[in-house]
Design a protein around this motif. Sequence first.
Motif, short mmCIF file in Angstrom:
data_model
loop_
_atom_site.label_atom_id
_atom_site.label_comp_id
_atom_site.label_asym_id
_atom_site.label_seq_id
_atom_site.Cartn_x
_atom_site.Cartn_y
_atom_site.Cartn_z
N ASN A 189 0.80 -1.22 0.00
CA ASN A 189 0.00 0.00 0.00
C ASN A 189 0.84 1.28 0.00
O ASN A 189 0.28 2.38 0.07
CB ASN A 189 -0.95 0.01 1.21
CG ASN A 189 -2.04 -1.06 1.09
OD1 ASN A 189 -2.84 -1.02 0.17
ND2 ASN A 189 -2.05 -2.00 2.02
N ASN A 190 2.15 1.11 -0.10
CA ASN A 190 3.03 2.28 -0.12
C ASN A 190 2.99 2.91 -1.52
O ASN A 190 3.45 2.32 -2.49
CB ASN A 190 4.46 1.86 0.24
CG ASN A 190 5.37 3.04 0.47
OD1 ASN A 190 5.31 4.04 -0.24
ND2 ASN A 190 6.24 2.93 1.47
N GLU A 191 2.44 4.09 -1.62
CA GLU A 191 2.22 4.74 -2.91
C GLU A 191 3.52 5.17 -3.60
O GLU A 191 3.52 5.44 -4.80
CB GLU A 191 1.31 5.96 -2.74
CG GLU A 191 -0.10 5.59 -2.27
CD GLU A 191 -0.99 6.82 -2.16
OE1 GLU A 191 -0.46 7.96 -2.31
OE2 GLU A 191 -2.20 6.63 -1.91
N ILE A 208 10.36 -1.12 -5.96
CA ILE A 208 11.02 -0.15 -6.83
C ILE A 208 10.53 1.25 -6.47
O ILE A 208 9.33 1.51 -6.46
CB ILE A 208 10.73 -0.42 -8.32
CG1 ILE A 208 11.10 -1.87 -8.68
CG2 ILE A 208 11.51 0.56 -9.21
CD1 ILE A 208 12.54 -2.21 -8.52
N LYS A 209 11.45 2.15 -6.21
CA LYS A 209 11.10 3.50 -5.80
C LYS A 209 10.61 4.33 -6.98
O LYS A 209 11.31 4.45 -8.00
CB LYS A 209 12.31 4.18 -5.16
CG LYS A 209 12.02 5.54 -4.56
CD LYS A 209 13.24 6.09 -3.83
CE LYS A 209 12.93 7.40 -3.12
NZ LYS A 209 14.11 7.90 -2.36
N GLY A 210 9.42 4.89 -6.84
CA GLY A 210 8.90 5.79 -7.85
C GLY A 210 8.34 5.13 -9.08
O GLY A 210 7.94 5.82 -10.03
N ALA A 211 8.31 3.80 -9.13
CA ALA A 211 7.78 3.12 -10.31
C ALA A 211 6.26 3.26 -10.34
O ALA A 211 5.59 3.25 -9.29
CB ALA A 211 8.15 1.64 -10.28
N SER A 212 5.70 3.41 -11.53
CA SER A 212 4.24 3.54 -11.65
C SER A 212 3.59 2.21 -11.38
O SER A 212 4.09 1.16 -11.75
CB SER A 212 3.87 4.01 -13.06
OG SER A 212 4.37 3.11 -14.04
N LYS A 213 2.45 2.24 -10.71
CA LYS A 213 1.75 1.02 -10.34
C LYS A 213 0.87 0.51 -11.48
O LYS A 213 0.46 1.28 -12.33
CB LYS A 213 0.90 1.26 -9.09
CG LYS A 213 1.75 1.52 -7.84
CD LYS A 213 0.90 1.67 -6.63
CE LYS A 213 1.72 1.91 -5.37
NZ LYS A 213 2.53 0.79 -4.98
#
Length: 213
Positions: A189-191, A208-213
């Motif tokens: 759930n970490n956006e 992955i940091k900042g990757a689009s979900k």
Amino acid sequence: MDKNQLYLLELHKQTDSRIESLRSYAEQNNVPIVDRLTLDMIKQLIRIHQPQQILEIGTAIGYSSMQFASVSSDIHVTTIERDEAMLTQAKNNRTTFGFNTQIRQIVGNALEQFEQVNDRVYDMIFIDAAKAQSQKFFELYTPLLKEGGMVITDNVLYHGFVADIDIVRNRNVRQMVKKVQSYNEWLMNNENYTTNFLNIDDGLAISIKGASK
């Protein structure tokens, strides 16, 4: 361990490195080190993403940090450990296998070492320490992770108990399992991160940091 896992382990034995000789020592002395198939997955991710600066939370005997560094001479690992016996063994192993120049050892409680490691930006963070503290480690150190960098957390299935907590009778173990479950849900759930879980060995989370979900 099922037949598929045994088969794959036998295959991977054909490419064992010298560092792998430490696994028998770890097993005989109850030292927790990363499982073999999990290690091979992480090393493959390192080959793909080519991190040069890796932060490891939990050195133990130095097995995983040396394995990561062995992928490329361009890799530098900063690793944190507080156990004196483990630190001595890790130092001896780094000398034996020739990794003193690639690995920087930080001594102390990993929740208190931010100021010792914040001199650089990291491409990858590997969390393999006290399972109850995984979220705290994640929150503390990910500000040092570059955009697009990876956080890899080991043991997110915790001996199979996470998926079936009802079989756990020991109160302390049950509390630990609940904390791992809570961490896994928090990760999903970490956006700011996209996380995938792998059902391999004792479970692996790749964020992955900042990757689009």
